[in-house]
Design an enzyme around this catalytic site. Structure first.
Site, PDB file in Angstrom:
ATOM      1  N   ASP A  20      40.347  34.247  37.726  1.00  0.00           N
ATOM      2  CA  ASP A  20      39.728  34.404  36.401  1.00  0.00           C
ATOM      3  C   ASP A  20      39.780  35.872  35.974  1.00  0.00           C
ATOM      4  OD1 ASP A  20      38.139  31.594  36.570  1.00  0.00           O
ATOM      5  OD2 ASP A  20      37.926  32.709  38.434  1.00  0.00           O
ATOM      6  N   GLU A 244      46.522  30.751  39.687  1.00  0.00           N
ATOM      7  CA  GLU A 244      47.179  30.871  38.377  1.00  0.00           C
ATOM      8  C   GLU A 244      47.975  32.172  38.246  1.00  0.00           C
ATOM      9  OE1 GLU A 244      45.112  29.458  34.951  1.00  0.00           O
ATOM     10  OE2 GLU A 244      45.969  30.999  33.645  1.00  0.00           O
TER      11      GLU A 244
HETATM   12  C1  LIG Z   1      47.497  38.552  47.827  1.00  0.00           C
HETATM   13  C2  LIG Z   1      47.100  39.476  46.720  1.00  0.00           C
HETATM   14  C3  LIG Z   1      46.797  38.978  45.468  1.00  0.00           C
HETATM   15  N1  LIG Z   1      46.467  39.827  44.475  1.00  0.00           N
HETATM   16  C4  LIG Z   1      46.161  39.323  43.134  1.00  0.00           C
HETATM   17  C5  LIG Z   1      47.238  38.530  42.477  1.00  0.00           C
HETATM   18  C6  LIG Z   1      46.446  37.785  41.415  1.00  0.00           C
HETATM   19  O1  LIG Z   1      46.293  38.632  40.294  1.00  0.00           O
HETATM   20  C7  LIG Z   1      45.098  37.556  42.078  1.00  0.00           C
HETATM   21  C8  LIG Z   1      44.891  36.147  42.568  1.00  0.00           C
HETATM   22  O2  LIG Z   1      44.694  35.253  41.525  1.00  0.00           O
HETATM   23  P1  LIG Z   1      45.364  33.816  41.521  1.00  0.00           P
HETATM   24  O3  LIG Z   1      46.741  33.951  41.941  1.00  0.00           O
HETATM   25  O4  LIG Z   1      45.118  33.185  40.208  1.00  0.00           O
HETATM   26  O5  LIG Z   1      44.646  33.023  42.702  1.00  0.00           O
HETATM   27  P2  LIG Z   1      43.103  32.695  43.046  1.00  0.00           P
HETATM   28  O6  LIG Z   1      43.091  31.482  43.851  1.00  0.00           O
HETATM   29  O7  LIG Z   1      42.478  33.900  43.646  1.00  0.00           O
HETATM   30  O8  LIG Z   1      42.436  32.460  41.688  1.00  0.00           O
HETATM   31  C9  LIG Z   1      42.112  31.344  40.951  1.00  0.00           C
HETATM   32  O9  LIG Z   1      42.936  30.439  40.452  1.00  0.00           O
HETATM   33  C10 LIG Z   1      42.450  29.838  39.261  1.00  0.00           C
HETATM   34  C11 LIG Z   1      43.437  28.813  38.811  1.00  0.00           C
HETATM   35  C12 LIG Z   1      41.082  29.288  39.497  1.00  0.00           C
HETATM   36  O10 LIG Z   1      40.590  28.739  38.363  1.00  0.00           O
HETATM   37  C13 LIG Z   1      40.180  30.401  39.900  1.00  0.00           C
HETATM   38  O11 LIG Z   1      38.856  29.965  40.005  1.00  0.00           O
HETATM   39  C14 LIG Z   1      40.700  30.987  41.145  1.00  0.00           C
HETATM   40  O12 LIG Z   1      40.608  30.083  42.225  1.00  0.00           O
HETATM   41  O13 LIG Z   1      45.046  38.446  43.195  1.00  0.00           O
HETATM   42  C15 LIG Z   1      46.407  41.190  44.695  1.00  0.00           C
HETATM   43  O14 LIG Z   1      46.122  41.958  43.757  1.00  0.00           O
HETATM   44  N2  LIG Z   1      46.675  41.674  45.919  1.00  0.00           N
HETATM   45  C16 LIG Z   1      47.032  40.882  46.963  1.00  0.00           C
HETATM   46  O15 LIG Z   1      47.268  41.383  48.077  1.00  0.00           O
END
Ligand SMILES: Cc1cn([C@H]2C[C@H](O)[C@@H](COP(=O)(O)OP(=O)(O)O[C@H]3O[C@@H](C)[C@H](O)[C@@H](O)[C@H]3O)O2)c(=O)[nH]c1=O
Length: 349
Positions: A20, A244
């Protein structure tokens, strides 16, 4: 005199994990940097953004990062902006909404929804939703993969930076040295994994074999700042992503990827997963599509990863070409922050 920059408030409440905040931050930064908006990003959990952007102070009430004001959520906020974006239906504070209703010029109010490749998104994108008790109208804005949706967030220079990185041996070697103190052995398959707890990482490790370079941020390397994580996606031959935002960034990387979808009640996420696979697989041969689908299903179920990998491994080259073409095609469609700015300016008329 030049017009003052249009004021935007973006509200975000964390449901769980990082997604989010990750999406809200990217949108806010794009609106400020590339569209000249004056953006305030209201977060109930500044600490979550501080994980992605370690230079932030998780305890601060107000700070500025890359031209975006980052404000800690306040239930008594009433200083309304001209455009109000709530992400994922999070509802701005009640006092703020009442101030919107009371103002002579009503702010334009958007609900930025979750990303889905399902067909119904096109029909719901930009629909108005009149408030049942106040003189306000909120519009739904849907990201998506087709020209009839709001598109995906993409910085204007993202693919140029990606191409420069992917075509520079030096940049990649430097990246690996900074990350792990050494460069992976020539020819080693480089795989990144960002997954939900309980994912079949050990089964994957066994399937890939000892020569692969498996990178799991938060486990064998640190959790990376968000922009560095993009580079990891660019540097790897295959990326396991989730949720996402990392899912979208893996697509921009132009490399094969496996999406672990956020699990929903009653298996609703399988419909979303299939909808995306159907679109993506249109650019693959039948056999490649079947092997990719089997790997995605195995990864999401946490079962059968070994055999699914064996079926997929020899198809990486063609899936890589298709992944590059997919990113190129998406980049030819509207970009979400641009589309949102365009849509909200039309609401003025
Ligand atoms: C592995 C890693 C990820 N990231 C970042 C990448 C992304 O911007 C962020 C992770 O977000 P996401 O990929 O979306 O995964 P997520 O699973 O963390 O996020 C979500 O997904 C949504 C669909 C749900 O509605 C949310 O509630 C939430 O679960 O973290 C880093 O900055 N550094 C890292 O080392």
């Amino acid at each position: 005199m030049a017009n003052a920059a249009e004021r935007w408030d973006v509200f975000c409440k964390v449901v769980d994990n990082y997604g989010d905040v990750a999406v809200s931050w990217r949108l806010a930064r794009l609106l400020a940097r590339e569209h000249g908006k004056r953006v305030r990003l209201w977060l109930d959990r500044v600490d979550v953004l501080a994980k992605l952007r370690p230079e932030l102070d998780a305890a601060s009430y107000l700070q500025v990062l890359e031209g975006v004001e980052i404000a800690r959520w306040r239930d008594d906020a009433t200083d309304i902006a001209e455009v109000v974006v709530e992400t994922f239906g999070c509802d701005p504070p009640e006092a703020y909404v009442l101030a919107m209703a009371a103002s002579e010029t009503k702010p334009r109010w958007i609900n930025l929804e979750y990303l889905s490749a399902e067909d119904w998104v096109e029909g719901s994108h930009r629909l108005p939703s009149p408030n049942p008790r106040l003189p306000l109208v909120k519009h739904y804005f849907f990201p998506g993969f087709t020209p009839r949706t709001g598109g995906l967030l993409r910085e204007h220079d993202l693919l140029t930076r990606r191409d420069a990185f992917q075509s520079s041996e030096d940049a990649q070697a430097q990246f690996w040295r900074d990350l792990r103190g050494e460069v992976p052995r020539p020819g080693a398959l480089k795989v990144s994994v960002f997954a939900y707890p309980g994912a079949a990482i050990e089964a994957l490790r066994a399937a890939l074999g000892p020569d692969a370079c498996l990178v799991v941020p938060g486990e064998n390397v640190p959790f990376l700042p968000q922009d560095r994580y993009d580079e990891l996606l660019w540097a790897c031959d295959l990326n396991f992503v989730r949720g996402e935002d990392s899912f979208v960034r893996a697509q921009w990387a132009g490399r094969p990827f496996v999406w672990q979808i956020y699990p929903q009640d009653e298996g609703a996420h399988w419909v979303k997963l299939s909808a995306f696979l159907a679109r993506f697989s249109a650019g693959l041969s039948r056999d490649d599509a079947a092997a990719l689908t089997a790997l995605w299903e195995a990864w999401n179920k946490g079962e059968g990863v070994g055999p699914a990998w064996a079926g997929f491994a020899g198809r990486r080259a063609t899936v890589r070409e298709a992944s590059q073409a997919w990113a190129q095609r998406l980049a030819g469609q509207g970009e979400l922050a641009f589309e949102l700015a365009k849509f909200t300016s039309k609401l003025l008329k």
